[in-house]
Design a protein around this motif. Sequence first.
Motif, PDB file in Angstrom:
ATOM      1  N   THR A 234      -2.466  -5.883 -16.830  1.00 44.95           N
ATOM      2  CA  THR A 234      -1.823  -6.045 -15.529  1.00 44.95           C
ATOM      3  C   THR A 234      -2.121  -4.842 -14.604  1.00 44.95           C
ATOM      4  O   THR A 234      -2.031  -3.892 -15.308  1.00 44.95           O
ATOM      5  N   GLY A 235      -2.408  -5.174 -13.534  1.00 44.60           N
ATOM      6  CA  GLY A 235      -2.626  -3.878 -12.534  1.00 44.60           C
ATOM      7  C   GLY A 235      -3.879  -3.447 -12.466  1.00 44.60           C
ATOM      8  O   GLY A 235      -4.307  -2.509 -11.618  1.00 44.60           O
ATOM      9  N   SER A 236      -4.782  -3.973 -13.090  1.00 45.26           N
ATOM     10  CA  SER A 236      -6.372  -3.348 -13.409  1.00 45.26           C
ATOM     11  C   SER A 236      -7.265  -3.869 -12.141  1.00 45.26           C
ATOM     12  O   SER A 236      -8.274  -3.793 -12.104  1.00 45.26           O
ATOM     13  N   GLY A 237      -6.500  -4.878 -11.436  1.00 45.57           N
ATOM     14  CA  GLY A 237      -7.263  -5.516 -10.241  1.00 45.57           C
ATOM     15  C   GLY A 237      -8.343  -6.495 -10.762  1.00 45.57           C
ATOM     16  O   GLY A 237      -9.414  -6.539 -10.347  1.00 45.57           O
ATOM     17  N   LYS A 238      -7.743  -7.349 -11.490  1.00 44.14           N
ATOM     18  CA  LYS A 238      -8.348  -8.516 -12.020  1.00 44.14           C
ATOM     19  C   LYS A 238      -8.940  -9.551 -10.657  1.00 44.14           C
ATOM     20  O   LYS A 238     -10.107 -10.133 -10.539  1.00 44.14           O
ATOM     21  N   SER A 239      -7.892  -9.681  -9.548  1.00 42.50           N
ATOM     22  CA  SER A 239      -8.302 -10.687  -8.638  1.00 42.50           C
ATOM     23  C   SER A 239      -9.575 -10.374  -8.019  1.00 42.50           C
ATOM     24  O   SER A 239     -10.288 -11.051  -7.561  1.00 42.50           O
ATOM     25  N   LEU A 240      -9.570  -8.743  -7.596  1.00 43.69           N
ATOM     26  CA  LEU A 240     -10.885  -8.495  -7.000  1.00 43.69           C
ATOM     27  C   LEU A 240     -12.016  -8.830  -7.554  1.00 43.69           C
ATOM     28  O   LEU A 240     -13.121  -9.042  -6.926  1.00 43.69           O
TER      29      LEU A 240
ATOM     30  N   PHE B 121      -0.118  -1.824   3.646  1.00 42.64           N
ATOM     31  CA  PHE B 121      -0.619  -0.778   3.020  1.00 42.64           C
ATOM     32  C   PHE B 121       0.067  -0.496   1.839  1.00 42.64           C
ATOM     33  O   PHE B 121       1.374  -1.023   1.692  1.00 42.64           O
ATOM     34  N   HIS B 122      -0.683  -0.183   0.632  1.00 46.62           N
ATOM     35  CA  HIS B 122       0.152   0.065  -0.483  1.00 46.62           C
ATOM     36  C   HIS B 122       0.852   1.824  -0.401  1.00 46.62           C
ATOM     37  O   HIS B 122       0.457   2.329   0.454  1.00 46.62           O
ATOM     38  N   ASP B 123       1.892   1.688  -1.053  1.00 38.61           N
ATOM     39  CA  ASP B 123       2.493   3.203  -1.055  1.00 38.61           C
ATOM     40  C   ASP B 123       1.376   4.231  -1.285  1.00 38.61           C
ATOM     41  O   ASP B 123       1.480   5.256  -0.567  1.00 38.61           O
TER      42      ASP B 123
HETATM   43  P1  ADP Z   1      -4.232  -7.783 -12.043  1.00 37.53           P
HETATM   44  O1  ADP Z   1      -4.560  -9.424 -11.663  1.00 37.53           O
HETATM   45  O2  ADP Z   1      -5.218  -7.331 -13.145  1.00 37.53           O
HETATM   46  O3  ADP Z   1      -2.715  -7.566 -12.599  1.00 37.53           O
HETATM   47  P2  ADP Z   1      -4.472  -7.298  -9.030  1.00 37.53           P
HETATM   48  O4  ADP Z   1      -5.613  -7.930  -8.802  1.00 37.53           O
HETATM   49  O5  ADP Z   1      -2.833  -7.715  -8.923  1.00 37.53           O
HETATM   50  O6  ADP Z   1      -4.220  -6.967 -10.627  1.00 37.53           O
HETATM   51  O7  ADP Z   1      -4.439  -5.921  -8.639  1.00 37.53           O
HETATM   52  C1  ADP Z   1      -3.417  -4.921  -8.872  1.00 37.53           C
HETATM   53  C2  ADP Z   1      -3.441  -3.958  -7.858  1.00 37.53           C
HETATM   54  O8  ADP Z   1      -4.635  -3.020  -7.760  1.00 37.53           O
HETATM   55  C3  ADP Z   1      -3.469  -4.411  -6.355  1.00 37.53           C
HETATM   56  O9  ADP Z   1      -2.280  -4.120  -5.593  1.00 37.53           O
HETATM   57  C4  ADP Z   1      -4.861  -4.365  -5.731  1.00 37.53           C
HETATM   58  O10 ADP Z   1      -4.740  -4.345  -4.389  1.00 37.53           O
HETATM   59  C5  ADP Z   1      -5.047  -3.073  -6.398  1.00 37.53           C
HETATM   60  N1  ADP Z   1      -6.723  -2.873  -6.517  1.00 37.53           N
HETATM   61  C6  ADP Z   1      -7.503  -3.803  -6.912  1.00 37.53           C
HETATM   62  N2  ADP Z   1      -8.837  -3.183  -6.990  1.00 37.53           N
HETATM   63  C7  ADP Z   1      -8.478  -1.789  -6.565  1.00 37.53           C
HETATM   64  C8  ADP Z   1      -9.475  -0.716  -6.350  1.00 37.53           C
HETATM   65  N3  ADP Z   1     -10.760  -0.695  -6.620  1.00 37.53           N
HETATM   66  N4  ADP Z   1      -9.019   0.327  -5.735  1.00 37.53           N
HETATM   67  C9  ADP Z   1      -7.694   0.539  -5.366  1.00 37.53           C
HETATM   68  N5  ADP Z   1      -6.722  -0.657  -5.655  1.00 37.53           N
HETATM   69  C10 ADP Z   1      -7.097  -1.757  -6.203  1.00 37.53           C
END
Ligand code: ADP
Length: 601
Positions: A43-49, A556-558
């Motif tokens: 979790t938190g590793s940015g899977k959506s992107l 914006f994020h923190d």
């Molecule tokens: P997961 O689904 O893996 O739990 P998310 O897709 O929700 O993770 O992303 C977790 C957070 O990381 C989000 O707030 C997202 O905006 C942020 N994030 C994703 N990619 C990056 C990046 N390359 N640099 C900085 N923050 C990122």
Amino acid sequence: MTLQNQYHAALKKHFGFNSFKADQETIIYSIMNNEDVVSVLPTGSGKSLCYQLPAVLKKGTTIVLSPLISLMQDQVMQLSKQGISAAFINSSNDMMDNEYIMQHMHEYKLVYISPERLTTPGFIDRLKQSNLSGFVIDEAHCISQWGHAFRPEYRSLSLIKEQFPTTPISAFTATATPDVEKDISTQLNMKNPVHIKASFNRTNLTLKVYEKDNYRSQLETCLKAHKGASGIIYASTRKKVDRLFDDLKSKGLNVARYHAGLSDQDRQRTLENFIYEKTDIVVATVAFGMGINKPNVRFVFHIDMPQNIEQYYQEIGRAGRDGLASECTMLYSLQDVVMQKKFADDVLEGSIRNQMKRKSDQMLALCNSTECRRKEILKYFGEDFKQTPCNHCDTCLEPAENMDGTIIAQKILSCVYKLQQRFGIGYVSDVLKGAKIKLILNRNHDKLSTYGLLSDFSKSELRHFIFSLINQGYLVVSDGDYPLLKLTQKSRDILFNNKEIFFKKRIVKAKNESSKKTDKKQTSFVSDDNYKLYMELKTLRLALANKQNVPPYVIFHDKTLMEMAKNHPKTDSEFLELNGVGPQKLAKYGKDFLDKISETT
Ligand code: ADP
Ligand code: MG
């Protein structure tokens, strides 16, 4: 432009980020290459992107299957703010909206749907008329019945490959033991899938596991350390949630609750207020969580032991998605395990019932272990973590020391014997402690020779010793509604043969090092003045968010605010350099924030 540069440019342009997180690029390459992909990332590793960026770059529409309406809404809202056209088709829309989206599919880069939508009559045929760039399965562990969150409607996803043999599928999950991971690609009929699995270590989480003593005071320590921060408190039953909610509310905390017994409306309100930062703390049953993308949850507290390690890891995974330090505390007791087993007994299917019990035992073993928590958890997920001590878990911060427990063990076991093996941990330790409790006096147990024999120790120490004896096989706990302590074959060695035994005793080294960290401390780069600015920027963000009716993190994020407070950007181009600012956000919010920064510094 090389592919790599092209992907970086798209990352800044559409998402505002300056660099990829670990593994994102690898996954994006595979998806752009039209390969089937299984990604297992915490979790938190940015899977959506990982799937959103290819969806933007590819021709056609990407269909994302997601288990929860709130998740879809959250993602579509964030994408829209970034200027990416996205929509969802689900039961929260009216039929006209859904029909409109179907007819205008080509206008969207991403369309989110629920798994059951796929099997509605005619849906697949209509999808076939669209130009699809790929399918994405989010929370893909739901497809496996070996997982802890099996969802029958996910089974229908196997028909995607049959119906769309040439369209690539990518699957994402944050929880997968190796068998679940394999099951995902099998169930989805993937073709030579690329497997990408990241380390599950969440370095920014401090993990703490304690025997349940007095959960209210144990919780209070945590709440004090995280005053004003966002947090989730998990309890196992609705009743407990209600009780704790009343309790915390009467203490003046900004708290809400969430469980299946509340109306949809109430639950929705709790979720929204939490995300929109109108509530600090949510007390909840496990029902709360899946739909939360809130990045700045600073603590998760478990009043009761979760049912299995997957569930535990997923729940604590909701802390610290933004990568900033966060704290996770879990309390456990034998009673928790007894409850879970009783619950499992009601499950009809034998293999599932046994699995539930086994997982519950594994969870307890983790709690009882005196090894590094990180090491133990990662071992469960098939990873060999070598950097011990991790310095961010209770066992590393408060390492255990061996103490001679021979005499203590003799006293405990004789007390169990004298009580005719008819009482549980609480009662046995009360007797050893010499407690003047009515039940003990009425039963004349204060006349036993073992009464008060270990009165030098606290009740929680006594409980800890008894737990150790159970762990080492010198005591067992009976099945049934009320767990009774029973002697074993091995008990004789202690009672009659003077066998030496040792207990691990915790020495408290650093007193909650991490829990002292506040927002301010975590961001050591922010000086006092900068911290003031940071707080002002937060206020500005909240005002804008309220006006636009979006959660603050959508603006914006923190982390981005912290960068602003540190770097004091003065021009548009300096503002654009911040991590988390893309052209869209510069245009929308740049002026407001630049003005605030220049007037404050
Ligand atoms: P997961 O689904 O893996 O739990 P998310 O897709 O929700 O993770 O992303 C977790 C957070 O990381 C989000 O707030 C997202 O905006 C942020 N994030 C994703 N990619 C990056 C990046 N390359 N640099 C900085 N923050 C990122
Ligand atoms: Mg996700």
